[in-house]
Design a protein around this motif. Sequence first.
Motif, PDB file in Angstrom:
ATOM      1  N   ALA A 429       0.841  -1.202   0.000  1.00 11.76           N
ATOM      2  CA  ALA A 429       0.000   0.000   0.000  1.00 11.76           C
ATOM      3  C   ALA A 429       0.877   1.253   0.000  1.00 11.76           C
ATOM      4  O   ALA A 429       0.448   2.318  -0.449  1.00 11.76           O
ATOM      5  CB  ALA A 429      -0.910   0.008   1.231  1.00 11.76           C
ATOM      6  N   ARG A 430       2.108   1.126   0.503  1.00 14.80           N
ATOM      7  CA  ARG A 430       2.994   2.295   0.630  1.00 14.80           C
ATOM      8  C   ARG A 430       4.045   2.373  -0.480  1.00 14.80           C
ATOM      9  O   ARG A 430       4.846   3.302  -0.496  1.00 14.80           O
ATOM     10  CB  ARG A 430       3.696   2.269   1.998  1.00 14.80           C
ATOM     11  CG  ARG A 430       2.725   2.305   3.169  1.00 14.80           C
ATOM     12  CD  ARG A 430       1.942   3.606   3.249  1.00 14.80           C
ATOM     13  NE  ARG A 430       2.740   4.700   3.808  1.00 14.80           N
ATOM     14  CZ  ARG A 430       2.564   5.978   3.487  1.00 14.80           C
ATOM     15  NH1 ARG A 430       1.650   6.332   2.617  1.00 14.80           N
ATOM     16  NH2 ARG A 430       3.294   6.908   4.046  1.00 14.80           N
ATOM     17  N   ASN A 431       4.053   1.383  -1.398  1.00 14.27           N
ATOM     18  CA  ASN A 431       5.021   1.432  -2.509  1.00 14.27           C
ATOM     19  C   ASN A 431       4.444   2.305  -3.611  1.00 14.27           C
ATOM     20  O   ASN A 431       3.904   1.811  -4.595  1.00 14.27           O
ATOM     21  CB  ASN A 431       5.284   0.025  -3.061  1.00 14.27           C
ATOM     22  CG  ASN A 431       6.070  -0.834  -2.102  1.00 14.27           C
ATOM     23  OD1 ASN A 431       6.045  -0.623  -0.894  1.00 14.27           O
ATOM     24  ND2 ASN A 431       6.776  -1.818  -2.624  1.00 14.27           N
ATOM     25  N   GLU A 432       4.537   3.614  -3.425  1.00 11.17           N
ATOM     26  CA  GLU A 432       3.896   4.518  -4.372  1.00 11.17           C
ATOM     27  C   GLU A 432       4.806   5.691  -4.681  1.00 11.17           C
ATOM     28  O   GLU A 432       5.553   6.151  -3.824  1.00 11.17           O
ATOM     29  CB  GLU A 432       2.560   5.009  -3.773  1.00 11.17           C
ATOM     30  CG  GLU A 432       1.603   5.604  -4.766  1.00 11.17           C
ATOM     31  CD  GLU A 432       1.374   4.744  -6.000  1.00 11.17           C
ATOM     32  OE1 GLU A 432       2.076   4.970  -7.004  1.00 11.17           O
ATOM     33  OE2 GLU A 432       0.495   3.868  -5.990  1.00 11.17           O
ATOM     34  N   VAL A 433       4.744   6.138  -5.922  1.00 14.25           N
ATOM     35  CA  VAL A 433       5.543   7.270  -6.384  1.00 14.25           C
ATOM     36  C   VAL A 433       5.414   8.430  -5.384  1.00 14.25           C
ATOM     37  O   VAL A 433       4.317   8.778  -4.976  1.00 14.25           O
ATOM     38  CB  VAL A 433       5.039   7.728  -7.772  1.00 14.25           C
ATOM     39  CG1 VAL A 433       5.969   8.766  -8.354  1.00 14.25           C
ATOM     40  CG2 VAL A 433       4.917   6.546  -8.711  1.00 14.25           C
ATOM     41  N   GLY A 434       6.553   8.984  -4.984  1.00 13.71           N
ATOM     42  CA  GLY A 434       6.534  10.122  -4.059  1.00 13.71           C
ATOM     43  C   GLY A 434       6.485   9.719  -2.600  1.00 13.71           C
ATOM     44  O   GLY A 434       6.455  10.563  -1.722  1.00 13.71           O
ATOM     45  N   ASN A 435       6.479   8.406  -2.348  1.00 14.57           N
ATOM     46  CA  ASN A 435       6.467   7.958  -0.952  1.00 14.57           C
ATOM     47  C   ASN A 435       7.706   7.115  -0.682  1.00 14.57           C
ATOM     48  O   ASN A 435       8.273   6.523  -1.590  1.00 14.57           O
ATOM     49  CB  ASN A 435       5.211   7.135  -0.667  1.00 14.57           C
ATOM     50  CG  ASN A 435       5.105   6.793   0.802  1.00 14.57           C
ATOM     51  OD1 ASN A 435       5.313   7.653   1.650  1.00 14.57           O
ATOM     52  ND2 ASN A 435       4.829   5.551   1.115  1.00 14.57           N
TER      53      ASN A 435
END
Length: 752
Positions: A429-435
Amino acid sequence: MHPSSTYRVQVRPDFPLGSTAEIVDYLADLGVGHLYTAPLLVSAPGSEHGYDVVDHSRINPALGDISVLSSALKARDLGLVVDIVPNHAGVAVPHENPTWWDVLKNGRKSDFSGFYDIDWERGRILLPVLADEPDALDDLRIEDGELRYYDKRYPIADGTGEGTPQEVHDRQHYELVNWTRGDREINYRRFFAITDLAGLRVEDPEVFAATHAEILRWYNEGIVQGIRVDHPDGLRDPGEYFNRLRDAAPDAYIVVEKILEPGEKLPAWPVAGTTGYDAMAEVNGVFVDTGTEAFFNTLDHHLTGVTTSWQDLVHDAKYRVATEVLAAELARLARLAPEIEHAPVALAELAACFPVYRSYLPAGSRDLATARAEAGRRRPQMIGLLDRITARLRNPADELAIRFQQFTGAVMAKGVEDNAFYRWTRFVARNEVGNDPAKFGVTPDEFHDFAAQRVLDWPFTMTSLATHDTKRGEDVRARLAVLAEVPGDWTEVVRRWVRLAPLPDPALAHLIWQVAVGAWPVSRDRLRAYAVKAAREAGTCTSWIRPDESFENTLQQMVDRLYDDPALHREVTDFAASITPPGWSNSLGQKLTQLAMPGVPDVYQGTELWDHSLVDPDNRRPVDFAQRRELLGRLDDGWQPPVDDTGAAKLLVTSRVLRLRRQRPELFAGYRPVWAEGRSAEHVLAFDRGGVVAVSTRLPVGLSRHGGWGDTTLTLDGHSWTEVFTNTGYGGNRLSVAELLRTYPVALLVKE
């Protein structure tokens, strides 16, 4: 003028400007302020995205007429924000790109030789297009005064057309070579590692003028009010570029597709802000239970058999990109430092340790110092060498420093977004662009700090929850956030599933199981396509360049097992069903938070209903606007939708907030946290924008474990308030949260 909100549409040949014009009345009814489109200039034939512009002088004829869209927008008082691509142009089909064709034909004597960032010192322009076989040049032929290689066409310079195709080829300003030589030997700057996208020298005022004339004409004629700038990190001098763009379009709403790492500040450019990845990281994170990180560390270790540090994985992935995928770019940098022996290894190490996408010297010199310290820690024997290189990289006027800044962003994007995100799968859920995936979640205090700062620094920056580049749809992430509340249940099922449907790459298996439950019910074809893309991006057992057929067959069998084994299929369905209602609560909470928080909210096409898309191309599937129009009509007739599969509750939230922002912008000018009191106070996320209060439920599973809201209250000033989603009136200054959130897990209160 800034928009009240934007709505992103992927305008493309199968959804052209005419089709876009037909949804303008729906977008106006939804409450949208500005339509926001994918690039519209002529792109490579068949392009689905428009980022490979081949001719900057005109609109893509495959998209139709912009005046049709412009008239429709003006009739409903909507603005237009258009996406532009200043960093690169498409060169895959040379005869479609007049400036590139001229450069290939005439070399340095071309009127356009200064258009592209070509290293002319290296001789002929290398075009890595030939098949991987020694006698590929035997397939060249001369036809209609051009060199042909299968369906590819290349120009022949005047006076060089005599002889065999090979002899003619050897006299040209370009050289066709084996495609595998591109990463090591290419002699023009690319977009990341894509040889079909050649870097433009937009820092040259002539190139700027030629590539921006049409867009600026639209601005000057009132067709376009906003400009979204793609990939500024590739530019030689982004700050100078934005000054020039601002001078040319003084009143335009300008946002930059800039990925800020957590804690990083946007330079003080004359723009409204970013395209909103930074907000996405905060909004998603505040709906994650920060207390269960240790469970996921244990599970990850159990599944993979190793303990992987995110920092080490990122470093190694970036180092590999710097030295292999971008080897040609690294060599070009090293040639600028001939006096420094072993410059390539020092430059690669610094790029691998660089904490953000790039610096903008003199701004960002601290990031260089951080990289130098980390590189010295990892390679103490190289400290003297690192210091000599860093001394040059600190100087904003040094060509090495300028090009190094363009290099680090590509290393980060290829190493992290397109590789490490698929390999470190603890909690995706946290593997996201900008994170930063190592940051498991965001506390309400942290969120309020971010939001309050945004009002002060960038009040009109974009906020988003999904874009065409996000790794998972916003509602997939919202449902996956529920896993952080049920770590024991998840551990139990996923440990059983990996035994039932084994895969030699356990980290990838964990990614696929998370995505399956997050997007369920997802069709077999979509999950298969996703699994193969994820596996090739991860590059552990197969890759884009060298696909491993037997591994990919095993992977397809694992996915098929999920559909063909009735017991497993039932179990996955049941588990997904158990996390779906709390996932809906998270979805509505994060949507309300994003739409009401400081900034200009962007809605990605179709996400006003539940959106369980996966990474592109899955998230560019056609949107059923007729269905959305019909549901919106029912809401406007007074229907109070339940929170269910239709997603109508999300449409209710989206339309009501967007309309309020458009009609009463003065209610959204400030920011103040609103704190709840009582038994379940920590499950409330609420803030006052200056006359409108947004209230969302956090961690819904934990809330029901606590037995619901009980005596939890919110304290507001003693005015009367109207709750917008249910049209209920409230008075007094202490509000029962149980009463406020009886119908929906979210509420929007407007001061009467």
